[in-house]
Scaffold this motif. Sequence first.
Motif, short mmCIF file in Angstrom:
data_model
loop_
_atom_site.label_atom_id
_atom_site.label_comp_id
_atom_site.label_asym_id
_atom_site.label_seq_id
_atom_site.Cartn_x
_atom_site.Cartn_y
_atom_site.Cartn_z
N TYR A 160 0.83 -1.20 0.00
CA TYR A 160 0.00 0.00 0.00
C TYR A 160 0.87 1.26 0.00
O TYR A 160 0.57 2.20 -0.73
CB TYR A 160 -0.93 -0.01 1.21
CG TYR A 160 -1.97 1.08 1.23
CD1 TYR A 160 -2.05 1.98 2.29
CD2 TYR A 160 -2.88 1.22 0.18
CE1 TYR A 160 -3.01 2.97 2.31
CE2 TYR A 160 -3.84 2.22 0.19
CZ TYR A 160 -3.90 3.09 1.26
OH TYR A 160 -4.85 4.07 1.28
N LYS A 161 1.94 1.23 0.77
CA LYS A 161 2.80 2.42 0.82
C LYS A 161 3.43 2.70 -0.53
O LYS A 161 3.52 3.84 -0.97
CB LYS A 161 3.88 2.22 1.89
CG LYS A 161 3.33 2.36 3.30
CD LYS A 161 4.42 2.23 4.35
CE LYS A 161 3.79 2.22 5.75
NZ LYS A 161 4.72 1.81 6.80
N LEU A 164 0.85 4.20 -2.81
CA LEU A 164 0.64 5.63 -2.59
C LEU A 164 1.74 6.46 -3.22
O LEU A 164 1.51 7.53 -3.77
CB LEU A 164 0.59 5.93 -1.08
CG LEU A 164 -0.57 5.34 -0.30
CD1 LEU A 164 -0.47 5.72 1.16
CD2 LEU A 164 -1.89 5.79 -0.89
N PRO A 515 11.21 3.98 4.86
CA PRO A 515 10.85 4.67 3.63
C PRO A 515 11.92 5.65 3.23
O PRO A 515 11.62 6.68 2.67
CB PRO A 515 9.55 5.37 4.01
CG PRO A 515 9.20 4.92 5.38
CD PRO A 515 10.45 4.45 6.00
N VAL A 518 11.43 5.98 -0.06
CA VAL A 518 10.31 6.85 -0.45
C VAL A 518 10.84 8.23 -0.72
O VAL A 518 10.57 8.84 -1.75
CB VAL A 518 9.26 6.91 0.67
CG1 VAL A 518 8.17 7.89 0.32
CG2 VAL A 518 8.67 5.53 0.88
#
Lengths: 579, 434
Positions: A160-161, A164, A515, A518
Amino acid sequence: MSSHAGSAAMPHRTIHLFNKGLRLHDNPTLVAALESSAVVYPVFVLDRAFMEGSARMGALRWRFILQSLEDLHSSLRKLGSRLYVLQGSHEAVLRRLVAQWGVTQLSFDAEVEPHYRRLDEELRALARELGLGVLSCVAHTLYDVNRIIKANGGQPPLTYKKFLQVLSILGEPEMPAREITEADFRCPCPAEGGEEEEEEQCGVPSLSALGLEVQQEVLWPGGESHALRRLEKHFESQGWVANFSKPRTVPNSLLPSTTGLSPYLSLGCLSIRTFYHRLSTIYAQSKNHSLPPVSLQGQALWREFFYTVASATPNFTRMAGNPICLQIDWCQDPQALKRWRTAQTGFPWIDAIMTQLRQEGWIHHLARHAVACFLTRGDLWISWEEGMKVFEEYLLDADYSINAGNWMWLSASAFFHQYTRIFCPVRFGRRTDPDGHYLRKYLPVLRNIPCKYIYEPWTAPMEVQLQAGCVIGKDYPLPMVNHLEASRRNLVLMKEVRSEQENTAELTRDVADDPMEVGVKRELPEDCVAQGDGTECNGGGGGVGVATGNKRCSSQEDSRTCSWTPDAMRLQEISSEVM
Amino acid sequence: MKRGRVNITSKCQGFSSTEGRIKRQKPGPLGSSLAQRPAEDWGSLPHHVVLHIFQYLSLVDRARASSVCRRWNEVFHIPDLWRRFEFELNQPATSYLKSTHPDLIQQIIKRHAQHLQYVSFKVDSCTESAEAACNILSQLVNCTIKTLGLISTARPSFMDVSQSHFVSALTVVFVNSKSLSSIKIDDTPVDDPSLKVLVANNSDTLKLLKMSSCPHVSPAGILCVADQCHGLRELALNYHLLSDELLLALSSEKHVHLEHLRIDVVSETPGQTHFHTIKRSSWEALIRHSPKVNIVMYFFLEEEEFEPFFREETPVTHLYFGRAVSKEMLGRIGLNCPRLVELVVCANGLEPLDEELIRIAERCKNLTAIGLGECEVTCSGFVEFVKMCGGRLTQLSIMEEVLIPDNSYNMEQIHSEVSKHLGRMWFPDMMPTW
């Protein structure tokens, strides 16, 4: 959007085929059809074999669908048109209509699920054969899921991360399509004969005409009109939208919701894009921010996540042959399964939920978590596929991708990895609804058991049981498992499975809480997004050779971007390379 | 037709180039392309080459390949390919997974029992499967097994086998192998006498023993293992088998450093509320002897049953609570578990755990991972916690519902605040909104 429409100068005679998307608001395919046609025939083919072949259909859901069709018909009438509902196979019905009405173009929403995609292909083949134009737009999801997959290097993001993050690169979903007005239906559909005759031939059939019967009152009325009304109430009632904090105990949310939207979203009576943009608007107006926190749009984004993964994962709704799903030797125990399904587990929290499910066709998502965990990794160690089939039959919002995805999640077969946390069938309920209102409502036999014992009535002394008129073991079953022993055992099993199938488990796992990637990925150009993370490169296919050590490969080179700055938090602008 | 050379190097790295090239022949006068010189066909590849290739194949594919020609069949039976084997014993009526073919099992017992070194048995929930496993075990007479694993993939079906049958089968392996190094026999009816046999024959080689949930073993039985098997590095057992004597035995001079000790704390009898305590001095002795040992404890108890635990300093490193744990217990953990590395709390209750968490942050300087579910922590308390130990946390897994917004922080602010202190972007764990 794919369109083989002829030039605008030659207006078409179009059949717009509804499958899901039973609405007029945000219906880009219908808009496109109206703009390119002299006449549009809105058609719904009630292909019972097809529908029952794609999913188990309980009577409650049939009723919901029929109500939605009625509502659509009534809305179309107001615009000077109507809905034609024909029964039979898609091919047979369409051939007849094409000939009868001199149709030159077919329009239908783009589909994501395999069963519907096959229909999609059949329709296109038919169109080719009959020399018809085809119009098809993405309408059931926020984005074209293929775009999401492409932005992630050809594989669906499996966490899910990560999902996103990919979305943040794609930017906002498209705005809803324009409103359809009476003017669009310039030329009213020619009448088929007398009004009565027409109704008989192409009206919405009744439940009894389909050989079905439902006793329960309508708590979830089907149709777009109800959906839109609920949409407004949904935002009002969600007090947290105003002050953006979630409630702690949610006893009322367990009860049938007057503002819940999931069945309408799954059938397409409500557009997910409309929902999403409404939410964004409200948030922007009240707090002056550009985007709401992810948790607010959770419902829409989770749905999108599962749709995306399901569209690109073979055998998504099964364990065997499903590359992202742990292969677990679940117990085959039809007796135990039946007890779970028929609310006879002896755990009131579980039984109340399963009762509400069967009677009303909707349960709160916390309730779904509880019963799914109980059936699978928590207590009974029965396959999630069995649970999925039961949900499919009873839920009004049963949905191919979301149902399977959530079942895999809750059974820790994929996506979810904190398997040491098992929901307790006594505590979890008690925490959610301490006074047991919910239990008493759906299990009236337990009505008089005091709060102290109601979540574990077998612990009540006999005098208490007798006084309450409910003897455990006689009026209500004894608990079918010892939760402590069962959960302990299952935890060990799960641990074993996960260490043996580490590669599969890693596919759908975030590099937990790191992350760093990320932050880093936001700096990288588009084509490095997928390659930076070793997990995704091999995701979906075999899983062999995924080097778990590789996951941080991107962050090693870019250690200078370690320091977090507020700027990194702002979501990236749309990248032209992706568009 | 162009004469080409095909280099087969895709998967087999050790492949020398002369053996790799297969020459494509010009079609002969009659146009046949089948003419090949016998020395260079697939069937005449040297054994060691075929062996190398076979090692990349699954058992099924290997078995198929073995029917191709005599040479490949010989290779199929080379001992090297039979060092590791996993017997999968499932009844088709009740299992989702496949079963090892009975003919193959027979072949292995006849021709390869003596080659087996790393063996495991996976059985489903049927007693028949477990019995079949025992039957095979009883026949592994001439073997030098190093690793043995008995694994139930669903219900503990070994517990349904008659104890005498199980024990006699197991002791066959214990007696005959004489070089057992790793044994996994969780959830089996193994007993003290069988452990004695194990020790009598394998005390020099035993390194790993996993026997959680073996109700027929007593503390004396496991003590015998610790006393004699000085190479033991990893041990998994239930709390009722843990004793001061055991810890001291594991810390004796002759004993190697212990690396991993896993303890499952469960009620052995229903409603058991009394648990014996381990003396602080015993723990200290263990740590002195093996300063790096991981001590992993899984708790499956009711809230009231935690009383006896962590009243004194306890060197546990990994703690998992499979059920709700009381606030008091968490408070004691903060006080008495300085070596704590990882903590997972499944559930607690409706009172905020701020104080307990902050104390853990203060005193558990080695904490790197924490997971919280179904608990309550105020956002301010949580931020405080993260400020104190965020720098060393690599895993911070908090369910969304755990955090309670307060006057200082709401949900939106919490994640940016926490991210700031962690030095990376952080979100609580989200469960799908269905």
